[in-house]
Design an enzyme around this catalytic site. Structure first.
Site, PDB file in Angstrom:
ATOM      1  N   GLU A  23      -8.844  -5.462  -4.686  1.00  0.00           N
ATOM      2  CA  GLU A  23      -8.283  -4.409  -3.843  1.00  0.00           C
ATOM      3  C   GLU A  23      -9.355  -3.473  -3.278  1.00  0.00           C
ATOM      4  O   GLU A  23      -9.393  -3.192  -2.074  1.00  0.00           O
ATOM      5  CB  GLU A  23      -7.285  -3.565  -4.647  1.00  0.00           C
ATOM      6  CG  GLU A  23      -6.076  -4.310  -5.162  1.00  0.00           C
ATOM      7  CD  GLU A  23      -4.910  -4.312  -4.191  1.00  0.00           C
ATOM      8  OE1 GLU A  23      -5.086  -3.866  -3.037  1.00  0.00           O
ATOM      9  OE2 GLU A  23      -3.829  -4.781  -4.580  1.00  0.00           O
ATOM     10  N   SER A  68       0.850  -1.195   0.000  1.00  0.00           N
ATOM     11  CA  SER A  68       0.000   0.000   0.000  1.00  0.00           C
ATOM     12  C   SER A  68       0.888   1.249   0.000  1.00  0.00           C
ATOM     13  O   SER A  68       1.677   1.439  -0.922  1.00  0.00           O
ATOM     14  CB  SER A  68      -0.951  -0.046   1.185  1.00  0.00           C
ATOM     15  OG  SER A  68      -1.946   0.950   1.080  1.00  0.00           O
ATOM     16  N   HIS A 125      -7.628  -5.467  -0.523  1.00  0.00           N
ATOM     17  CA  HIS A 125      -6.388  -4.774  -0.208  1.00  0.00           C
ATOM     18  C   HIS A 125      -5.826  -5.279   1.122  1.00  0.00           C
ATOM     19  O   HIS A 125      -6.563  -5.430   2.102  1.00  0.00           O
ATOM     20  CB  HIS A 125      -6.669  -3.278  -0.120  1.00  0.00           C
ATOM     21  CG  HIS A 125      -5.478  -2.410  -0.027  1.00  0.00           C
ATOM     22  ND1 HIS A 125      -4.567  -2.261  -1.043  1.00  0.00           N
ATOM     23  CD2 HIS A 125      -5.046  -1.586   0.973  1.00  0.00           C
ATOM     24  CE1 HIS A 125      -3.636  -1.401  -0.686  1.00  0.00           C
ATOM     25  NE2 HIS A 125      -3.896  -0.990   0.547  1.00  0.00           N
TER      26      HIS A 125
END
Length: 499
Positions: free
Chosen positions: A319, A188, A413
């Protein structure tokens, strides 16, 4: 106990099941007082032996959703936060080194979170380093337009990361690590950071390999957007200038950050439309200032800013599902077209392309697919494309579907993290991966990361050959219980994005 001698002084570590750990090691001076909003300064030295048996404070931050989900105990924040941690199988020898840069939208997180415990890497012969870096306004607010003396402050969080990598270069040998075989990896915001480090001349030579999990150079803010943010922040703070910000307690700074974020969350569509990019919800992020970060980071990488650096780059299949949990708005076909138009100017054609691929899937799922592509899959492909002439390039897609929350998360995610760190069965993590997460997947993912750091090839234990990604063949490995090669090309939707 064991002791090592660093450039700052002697450290005493503590034993683990698979070696030694050294926690809370300062790699820069405390960025407090007059050093607030300044680049990291050299750390102090000490006499005698410093006992490194507890983590240092984490960067100041507001409470996070992830802590609430996992039930993790809150860590102690403080402006004196520039610390790193080392796990090693042995202080003798010369082993591969992996340096972890945590995620959290440049606003939350720490290198000392339990989900980043480095024990599994030490078990498998790797020296693992995790670190804290400044977050939010303290690490990523560009104040140069308010006071030229603070030009470049919008990238101080990246400077912290570079400072930690320099510390690794200068010290890791005494922990049994090879300073010539360093892999920097992150997820991330950490992946976005690693991507931008590939573009930055200041990071040249500090690492040999890089792993980017769910984040590319698209994270960087323009200088204009960064200056607008700083002006908004200053107005909300009640301060007149940088001196006024320096005088505020850090708790007040965090409160102002919350106000700024709430304003951006108040109207989802207005915020997206204003920025033309869902990342406007992450206002505090690195800045393309033409200094530490090039004005066009992708072009810099394509021109050879990271010569000889091998990369492993990928994304998770679902995600956006994590972020969709924060948006209760009903998504119908009309909303799908409107939101896609906001970020592309080509909403109808994009909606048609995703409908062709998705069949009868709900509009919300198609929007999730589209935003996953916009923010993660396409930036990953662009990064691979830029670096493939300058180093070996490997790609993955993580597609294992979590049963947690009734299957709402899927391969969302951050879902790969428990498998990367081989902690899928850690207490508390089952809220994300369920109670029966497949150990075979952890063996594959963790093993591939270790193999890449060790040998330069992300091989799978007993699995298929992992071919390189190239301009002509978008080879990738699909990471699931049954890992398999795929050709990760999406010509129909990519044509619509590029129209």
């Amino acid at each position: 106990m064991t002791e090592v001698s660093t450039t700052q002084g002697a450290l005493r570590g503590t034993a683990t099941d698979h070696g030694w750990k050294f926690l809370g090691v300062p790699y820069a001076a405390p960025p407090v007082g007059e050093l607030r909003f300044r680049p990291p300064a050299a750390p102090a030295t000490w006499e005698g032996v410093r006992v490194a048996d507890s983590f240092g404070p984490i960067a100041p931050q507001n409470p996070s959703m992830m802590d609430a989900i996992t039930g993790a105990e809150p860590e102690t924040p403080g402006e004196d936060c520039l610390y790193l941690n080392v796990w090693t199988p042995n202080t003798e020898g010369s082993r591969p080194v992996m340096v972890w840069i945590h995620g959290g939208g440049f606003q939350i997180g720490s290198g000392s979170s339990p989900i980043y415990d480095g024990e599994a890497f030490a078990r498998d012969g790797v020296v693992l380093v995790s670190l804290n870096y400044r977050l939010g306004e303290l690490g990523f607010m560009e104040l140069g337009a308010i006071d030229p003396d603070y030009a470049g402050s919008g990238n101080n969080g990246l400077r912290d990361q570079i400072c930690a990598l320099e510390w690794v270069r200068d010290n890791i040998a005494v922990f049994g690590g090879d300073p010539g075989n360093v892999t920097v990896f992150g997820e991330s915001a950490g992946s976005m950071s690693v991507s931008l480090l590939l573009a930055s001349d200041a990071a040249t030579g500090l690492f040999r390999r890089a792993i980017c999990e769910s984040g590319g150079v698209n994270a960087a803010s323009t200088a204009e957007a960064a200056e607008t943010l700083a002006a908004q922040y200053l107005a909300e703070s009640g301060a007149d200038d940088v001196a006024g910000l320096l005088a505020l307690p850090v708790e007040d700074l965090m409160a102002v950050q919350s106000k700024v974020l709430m304003e951006r969350f108040a109207d989802v569509e207005a915020t997206i439309e204003a920025g033309g990019d869902p990342l406007t919800f992450l206002p505090f992020r690195p800045v393309t200032d033409g200094g530490l970060v090039p004005l066009d980071p992708l072009a810099a990488i394509a021109s050879g800013s990271a010569p000889g650096v091998d990369v492993l780059v990928g994304y998770n299949a679902d995600e956006w599902k994590l972020f969709a949990l924060m948006d209760a708005s009903p998504i119908d076909d009309e909303t799908l077209v409107r939101r896609l138009d906001m970020v592309s100017g080509n909403g109808a054609a994009l909606a048609d392309a995703y409908r062709t691929m998705g069949g009868d899937a709900p509009a919300k799922d198609l929007l999730n697919n589209a935003f996953t592509d916009l923010l993660f899959r396409r930036p990953a492909a662009k990064l691979l494309h830029a670096q493939t002439s300058h180093g070996a390039t490997y790609a993955y897609r993580f597609s294992w579907q979590s049963p947690s929350m009734g299957g709402m998360l899927g391969a969302a995610h951050a879902m790969e993290l428990p498998f990367v760190f081989d902690l899928a069965h850690m207490p508390g993590i089952e809220v994300l991966v369920g109670p029966d997460a497949p150990q075979v997947l952890a063996d594959s993912v963790h093993g591939a990361w270790v193999a890449f750091a060790t040998e330069g090839t992300p091989s799978l234990p007993g699995g298929p050959q992992w071919e390189r990604w190239t301009h002509d063949a978008y080879n990738a490995i699909d990471l699931d219980e049954h890992c398999r090669p795929i050709l990760d090309a999406h010509d129909t939707v990519d044509a619509a994005w590029e129209a």
